[in-house]
Enzyme design. Structure first.
Site, PDB file in Angstrom:
ATOM      1  N   PRO A 334       0.672  -0.778   0.106  1.00  0.00           N
ATOM      2  CA  PRO A 334      -0.153   0.101   0.053  1.00  0.00           C
ATOM      3  C   PRO A 334       0.851   1.214  -0.049  1.00  0.00           C
ATOM      4  CG  PRO A 334       0.381  -1.336   2.038  1.00  0.00           C
ATOM      5  CD  PRO A 334       0.956  -1.915   1.751  1.00  0.00           C
ATOM      6  N   CYS A 419       3.561   3.236  10.077  1.00  0.00           N
ATOM      7  CA  CYS A 419       3.905   4.636   9.493  1.00  0.00           C
ATOM      8  C   CYS A 419       4.911   5.508  10.259  1.00  0.00           C
ATOM      9  CB  CYS A 419       2.389   5.525   8.770  1.00  0.00           C
ATOM     10  SG  CYS A 419       2.642   7.047   8.040  1.00  0.00           S
TER      11      CYS A 419
END
Length: 681
Positions: A334, A419
């Site tokens: 992703p 992240c």
């Protein structure tokens, strides 16, 4: 693998740096040791000389861009709305000025003749819809209007997971019900904070849970974490705490929840038609009293003595769920911004097996933001597709999992706990969770219990450099409810600098239970990298490919065909052409859709310029951390594709999407620090 190029391979328009009087050139081995790409001397050229600012610019103090004020933006938006260039969508689609249901009150133009008089010239090529014998949904607004065919075919949408308007309204009003998540959060001993229009005191108390006033105890993790406002007491009831002590360590699936002190009995009331079905999911539209509990989507009064223990929604044990075999499948990571639906669709045509949507923030999904829900869109060609979400708190993530599970079509759901972006980390989400292992446990346990589909987790090695934490998760995360874990071989502090630590990934894989899929991530840029890492540890199921796919998406073809593909500039241009075609189908063939496609194409070109053709290298294959020197290609198009100038990327976009609008500027959103030293942050 080393090779030398004959002198006559050099293009005529490429002055060789070796031809000039200069010190002896370093050997390919010396260049590789310095992380410089060993391009054949015949293709090297002196680095461009940067021109100093002119005296006129110095005197006037001219700057390339001027930041506009809010008033300027507001005035420009009003002028744009009043302009005839803003043709009503309904009028444009039908060609009839009376087709708009709003009539004279519509804020868009209905003057077809005036619109066509000022409309830019059609782009070269054919409408992406009519070439498939479909009716173009943009009608007169389409930039390929001259190629439209006179047919009555309906436009078939091959994209899945649109945001239902009824669901969006429920989310806006915070009336969407989460019976499974509520029951599981209660079972964990946490009280969820759900703000509704009725009890919200200020506008600041709306659905963004990352900014909610909350004090929460998570088994010793951040004993009191007050983010803003007065604290809310989340201490559980004494009876529930005693029961939690007995149930400690048991899987949180298919269990029962003890309720608070029983009161006088009250009949439960379930209205017919109270469950609203929408495609793949259901949501409750009935209203509930304050004294009722939600179980299985039904209202069960908490003051009923016979309901002192409420059965939770039966969720199959992890071993009984649908199983995805990740072993040796080519997994496209992703990717923020560039990992959009057209890019994933392109990678599918080039050999990718697994695709995953861009990271979507839980709080934005819960608020019904259309732009965030667009990240969950799936193309029909994505036969093995996952959605990725990111959140900081167990109740937020669990409710989001239940929401997405109800309303979307996907094969697995991935929770991003790696992240490194500051805005995500500062809210306690992403890689910040690596410093809170007990919160990770609560998130995985609560989320896995509300869906029957596989749940995966993506992490980094650690938050701080030298304090690896991922190995402490892999031994337990399967028991918590995860089917797979992806380990990115860098810390958050390291970001994307230095090479990924695959030795540590192997150590983590050795500690994982047999049923847990371990997916490695980092620096896969050739089929030899893929082969080495997959065979390097038998416990590694597969490797996730991220920046390697951005720079050369044909890496999936290389791995399947086990070769280093010396792709030509024409073949690369055809890949760009396919992306532009997919982009026009996804974002639209009108002026707005064309410019949106151009924007994402330019973002992608900011990565593809780092690719060095195989035929130009002394050492093959290229490594991801090699800095490309200034070189020219075997033809003008290959030289243009190697440029790191945004002006040259715009030239390539104009070859595919026509001239840019007047005053157009572009600066890439992401700037990789792969060549820089590690950050201290």
């Amino acid at each position: 693998m080393a090779a030398t190029a004959p002198a006559d391979d050099r293009p005529d328009n490429c002055p060789s740096a070796a031809a000039a009087s200069s010190p002896p050139q370093p050997t390919p081995e010396e260049l590789v040791a310095r992380a410089v790409a060993p391009v054949k001397p015949a293709f090297l050229r002196p680095p461009p000389v940067r021109e100093a600012p002119s005296e006129e610019n110095r005197a006037t103090g001219a700057v390339p861009l001027e930041k506009k004020s809010k008033r300027q933006f507001k005035r420009e938006r009003k002028q744009e709305q009043e302009s005839v260039s803003r043709l009503c969508i309904a009028v444009g689609k039908s060609g009839n000025p009376d087709a708009c249901k709003y009539g004279a009150s519509c804020r868009f133009s209905h003057d077809i003749d005036a619109y066509l008089a000022q409309k830019p010239a059609d782009l070269e090529g054919s409408c992406p819809f009519t070439v498939q014998d479909k009716l173009c949904p943009y009608g007169l607004n389409c930039r390929f209007l001259g190629t439209h065919k006179d047919n009555n075919a309906l436009s078939e949408n091959h994209e899945i997971n649109p945001l239902n308007k009824d669901v969006q309204k429920l989310l806006w009003k915070t009336k969407y019900k989460f019976p499974k998540a509520s029951a599981q959060i209660k079972h964990l001993g946490l009280k969820e904070v759900i703000k509704t229009k009725a009890n919200a005191q200020t506008e600041d108390q709306k659905a963004d849970h990352d900014n909610l006033d909350v004090s929460c105890e998570l088994n010793g993790d951040d004993k009191t974490e007050s983010l803003s406002g007065p604290p809310v007491n989340l201490d559980c009831d004494s009876g529930l705490c005693e029961e939690m002590v007995k149930l400690e360590g048991e899987p949180l699936v298919g269990n029962s929840v003890p309720c608070v002190e029983p009161r006088a009995s009250k009949k439960s009331k379930v209205e017919d038609g109270g469950i609203h079905k929408n495609g793949a999911g259901t949501h409750d539209t009935t209203t509930y009293s304050e004294d009722s509990a939600l179980v299985n989507g039904l209202e069960v009064p908490s003051d009923d003595p016979s309901s002192c223990r409420v059965d939770l929604v039966e969720t199959p044990h992890l071993r009984e769920r649908k199983i995805i075999d990740f072993r040796e499948k080519l997994y496209l990571a992703p990717l923020t911004t560039v990992g959009n639906l057209p890019f994933r669709r392109l990678c599918k045509t080039l050999g990718a097996d697994i695709t995953c949507g861009e990271m979507a923030m839980c709080t934005n999904l819960m608020q019904g933001q259309a732009s965030e829900w667009a990240l969950l869109r799936r193309h029909s060609s994505e036969d093995l597709f996952g959605v990725q979400i990111c959140g900081a708190f167990p109740d937020t993530v669990a409710r989001t999992v239940e929401l997405v599970d109800n309303e979307c079509s996907f094969d697995f759901i991935d929770i991003n706990m790696g992240c490194p972006i500051d805005v995500v980390v500062n809210k306690g989400a992403g890689s910040q969770l690596l410093t809170k292992p007990m919160r990770i446990k609560s998130i995985v346990q609560a989320s896995s219990a509300v869906t029957e589909r596989p749940l995966t987790v993506k992490v980094r090695t650690a938050f701080f450099e030298g304090r690896n934490r991922a190995d402490s998760l892999v031994s337990d995360i399967y028991d918590w409810g995860a089917s797979a874990i992806t380990i990115h071989g860098r810390s958050r502090q390291q970001r994307y600098s230095k090479l990924a630590d695959w030795d540590y990934i192997y150590q983590c894989a050795q500690k994982a239970p047999d049923d847990l899929h371990v997916i490695g991530n980092g620096d896969i840029f050739s089929y030899t990298d893929w082969n080495r890492h997959v065979s390097g540890c038998s416990k590694i199921s597969t490797c996730m490919i991220a920046r390697g796919a951005l720079i050369k998406p044909w890496i999936f073809t290389e791995i399947k065909e086990q070769k280093d593909w010396d792709i030509t500039s024409g073949e690369r241009f055809n890949i760009l052409k396919d992306f532009a075609h997919f982009g026009l189908e996804h974002w639209g063939s009108d002026s707005k859709g064309v410019e949106t496609t151009r924007h994402f194409l330019l973002e992608w070109l900011s990565y593809t310029c780092r690719y060095i053709p195989v035929g130009l290298l002394d050492v093959v294959p290229q490594r991801l951390n090699w800095r490309p020197p200034s070189y020219c290609g075997r033809d003008d198009l290959e030289t243009l594709m190697a440029s790191d100038s945004a002006a040259d990327w715009v030239r390539i976009s104009e070859m595919l999407l026509g001239k840019v609008p007047e005053g157009f500027t572009f600066a890439p959103k992401h700037k990789s620090n792969a060549y820089d030293r590690a950050e201290n942050g």
